[in-house]
Design a protein around this motif. Structure first.
Motif, short mmCIF file in Angstrom:
data_model
loop_
_atom_site.label_atom_id
_atom_site.label_comp_id
_atom_site.label_asym_id
_atom_site.label_seq_id
_atom_site.Cartn_x
_atom_site.Cartn_y
_atom_site.Cartn_z
N GLY A 146 0.81 -1.21 0.00
CA GLY A 146 0.00 0.00 0.00
C GLY A 146 0.84 1.25 0.00
O GLY A 146 0.54 2.23 -0.70
N LEU A 147 1.91 1.24 0.78
CA LEU A 147 2.79 2.42 0.82
C LEU A 147 3.46 2.63 -0.54
O LEU A 147 3.58 3.77 -1.01
N VAL A 148 3.91 1.53 -1.14
CA VAL A 148 4.52 1.65 -2.48
C VAL A 148 3.50 2.22 -3.46
O VAL A 148 3.83 3.12 -4.27
N LEU A 149 2.28 1.73 -3.38
CA LEU A 149 1.26 2.21 -4.31
C LEU A 149 0.93 3.67 -4.05
O LEU A 149 0.63 4.42 -4.98
N LEU A 150 0.96 4.06 -2.79
CA LEU A 150 0.71 5.48 -2.48
C LEU A 150 1.73 6.37 -3.18
O LEU A 150 1.40 7.45 -3.68
N VAL A 151 2.98 5.91 -3.19
CA VAL A 151 4.03 6.71 -3.85
C VAL A 151 3.84 6.68 -5.37
O VAL A 151 3.92 7.71 -6.04
N VAL A 152 3.59 5.47 -5.88
CA VAL A 152 3.48 5.35 -7.34
C VAL A 152 2.25 6.09 -7.86
O VAL A 152 2.31 6.75 -8.90
N LEU A 153 1.15 5.97 -7.15
CA LEU A 153 -0.10 6.56 -7.64
C LEU A 153 -0.36 7.95 -7.08
O LEU A 153 -1.48 8.46 -7.17
N ARG A 154 0.64 8.59 -6.54
CA ARG A 154 0.45 9.92 -5.94
C ARG A 154 -0.16 10.93 -6.91
O ARG A 154 -1.03 11.71 -6.51
N PRO A 155 0.25 10.90 -8.21
CA PRO A 155 -0.37 11.86 -9.13
C PRO A 155 -1.89 11.70 -9.23
O PRO A 155 -2.59 12.66 -9.53
N LEU A 156 -2.36 10.49 -9.00
CA LEU A 156 -3.80 10.25 -9.12
C LEU A 156 -4.52 10.40 -7.79
O LEU A 156 -5.75 10.47 -7.75
N LEU A 157 -3.76 10.44 -6.72
CA LEU A 157 -4.40 10.49 -5.40
C LEU A 157 -4.30 11.89 -4.85
O LEU A 157 -3.22 12.40 -4.55
N ASP A 158 -5.45 12.53 -4.70
CA ASP A 158 -5.48 13.86 -4.08
C ASP A 158 -5.54 13.69 -2.58
O ASP A 158 -5.62 12.59 -2.05
N GLU A 159 -5.55 14.85 -1.93
CA GLU A 159 -5.73 14.83 -0.47
C GLU A 159 -7.09 14.26 -0.13
O GLU A 159 -8.08 14.58 -0.79
N PRO A 160 -7.16 13.35 0.82
CA PRO A 160 -8.46 12.80 1.18
C PRO A 160 -9.38 13.88 1.74
O PRO A 160 -8.93 14.81 2.41
N ALA A 161 -10.65 13.74 1.45
CA ALA A 161 -11.62 14.71 1.94
C ALA A 161 -11.79 14.58 3.44
O ALA A 161 -11.83 13.49 3.99
#
Lengths: 163, 387
Positions: A146-161
């Motif tokens: 999950g942490l790796v994916l958070l880094v890889v997918l950071r461009p697609l993941l905005d700040e959580p609401a």
């Protein structure tokens, strides 16, 4: 939650579900990475708890389709975990790697606990081994992924609401 | 206002949570015969593409897991495939050995050739048959292709033989038509690949050999019977001798490739092996001729010729008594339909034989054996010195 954010969230969810049905069986580990719970958790922190519960229910039903004997246990576990994750999103996802890791770890472990207990398939030593050994190991691996994916997918993941 | 909206949202979330939990619990407590159709419906509809992906991933994992075993199997197959060529050649060679044994019929001992260390040139080989099997010193060693060498010593179980590349190897040889005689020996002076050739020396100057002519043992000297193929003429060598010719011969047998041989017994040497190798050539050429004459026209022509031959045979049998009475000579028996030999007509023969057309590659025509002139007979092959 605007349209762009929703589309990005759905793309991430689709990618993770695809990984769950491709990369996980390809790796074939004894303590597997649960990409589905990562997807549910990432989606849950971006929607309201009610919607998160629905996402968890649908994801759990999808996971249960392959195990008719324990049908519904995944739905129950994912619903509860997703609702709690969405409710606690203000606490976690503070852009802190350690907290996010703990979030994934606890989410996976809690889901496994609910599933194992609801199934009532394992007893005694097997139950303890699953709860205290394999589930934490799987949660650990899932947390790292999950942490790796958070880094890889950071461009697609905005700040959580924030609720 | 905001507090009211927030509380209504919380209420909706709670309701959704309760609904989801109730649905999940219903799924948990569903009886088995109702769970399975629901799960199956999900697998066939919404989850079908995902399950297809999972199936492909499972196959990929199985392929990865079996990769090592597959590589081992493939390598084993490759090794086996590498040995197939040698097995096929060995099989072919054994078949030919078997064919030679059937033609020789008797007077031979089969043996395996035990090569040495394979370092450098090998002039001698060991044979797996010895005195106990009937192998005698000075016995010729032959292979289906022709002459290999000669036995030089024996013990009860094995024998030692020199091959034609031995410096002491000598054999009296002649052309198949019996016109040219000479002595065949290793081409000692050659370098490189020509070292593994033979040379035929002391061929009378008036007799020339064409390139490709088959050279066989002449039978003179008593060591080697007549008719064992030795090699084919490659070219004439230029020598200082003006009274004789020397030819370079390509050997029929490669000693390094020989694995199974036959040792001829002294009785067989005395009896001779004539027609053993020549009949093989005749059979081969006949088979080739038959294969080449596959068209109907040729077949019809052959049938017509056969019918004509039968007619001549019948007429001869009718006139048989008359011929005998007039000339006092009994006409030879007409050739059988399957006879592959054709003899030249004798000058005084009263019987007319229809000549049979031969194909270009046919070598079955046997001419009358002419005895060589007395002055053309080369010296007898000297037995080799002890190595």
């Amino acid at each position: 939650m605007n349209t762009s954010r929703a589309i990005k969230g759905l793309v991430v969810f689709a990618v993770l579900v695809t990984l769950h049905y491709t990369l996980r069986p390809l790796l074939g580990w004894r303590a597997p990475v649960d990409f589905l719970i990562i997807a549910v958790l990432l989606m849950a922190v971006r929607v309201r708890p009610g919607a998160a519960a629905v996402v968890g229910l649908l994801s759990g039903i999808a996971a249960d389709a392959l195990t008719p004997e324990s049908f519904g246990t995944g739905a129950l576990a994912f619903t509860a975990v997703a609702y709690l994750a969405s409710w606690l999103k203000a606490v976690f996802f503070a852009d802190n790697f350690a907290l996010n890791g703990i979030f994934f770890f606890l989410g996976k472990w809690a889901a496994d606990l609910v599933i194992v207990l609801a199934e009532r398939r394992l007893h005694g030593l097997d139950l303890l081994q699953q709860v205290l050994l394999w589930s934490p190991l799987s949660a650990l691996v899932t947390s790292a992924a999950g942490l790796v994916l958070l880094v890889v997918l950071r461009p697609l993941l905005d700040e959580p609401a924030v609720a | 206002m905001a507090r009211t909206a927030r509380s209504s949202n919380s209420g909706a979330d709670t309701v959704l949570l309760i609904v989801c939990l109730v649905l999940a619990l219903i799924a948990v407590v569903l009886p088995g015969d109702m769970r399975r159709p629901v799960a199956e419906a999900l697998r066939r509809s919404a989850l079908a593409p995902l399950l297809k992906l999972q199936g492909a991933a499972e196959r990929g994992r199985a392929a990865i897991a079996q990769h090592d075993a597959t590589v081992v199997d493939r390598d084993s197959m490759a090794v086996r495939a590498m040995t197939i060529a040698s097995l096929e050649s060995e099989n072919e060679r054994l078949r030919r050995i078997l064919g030679l044994a059937q033609r020789l019929r008797w007077g031979f001992v089969s043996a395996e050739v035990l090569h040495g260390k394979g370092l450098g040139e090998e002039f001698t080989v060991a044979l797996t048959a010895g005195d106990a099997a009937g192998v005698r010193r000075l016995s010729p060693v032959v292979a289906p292709e022709g002459l290999v060498g000669m036995v030089t010593s024996t013990d009860p179980q094995t024998a030692q033989a020199i091959v034609w590349s031995h410096p002491d190897f000598r054999v009296s040889a002649m052309s198949t038509d019996g016109k040219a005689f000479g002595i065949v020996r290793p081409h000692i002076g050659g370098t490189g690949a020509s070292r593994y050739l033979l040379e035929m020396s002391n061929v009378p100057f008036r007799n020339s050999l064409a390139t490709g002519a088959l050279i066989v043992s002449s039978g003179l000297g008593g060591t080697y019977p007549r008719g064992i193929p030795i090699g084919t003429v490659m070219q004439e060598l230029t020598t200082a001798e003006g009274w004789a010719r020397t030819y370079l011969i390509r050997p029929s047998v490669s000693p390094g490739d020989v694995t199974s041989v036959m040792v001829l017994s002294p009785q067989k040497v005395q009896t001779g092996v004539a027609s053993v190798w020549t009949s093989v050539a005749a059979a081969d050429s006949a088979a080739r001729a038959i294969a080449n004459a596959g068209d109907d026209a040729a077949r019809r022509a052959a049938l017509a010729e056969l019918a004509a031959r039968h007619a001549v045979t019948d007429s001869m049998s009718v006139d048989d008594s008359t011929d005998v009475n007039e000339s006092g000579v009994r006409p030879p028996r007409p050739p059988a339909p399957g006879d592959s030999t054709l003899r030249a007509q004798k000058p005084g023969d009263s019987v007319v034989r229809a000549p049979r057309p031969t194909s270009p590659g046919d070598t079955t025509v046997r001419r009358r054996r002419r005895r060589p002139p007395a002055d053309s007979v080369p010296p007898v092959a000297a037995p080799p010195r002890a190595p």
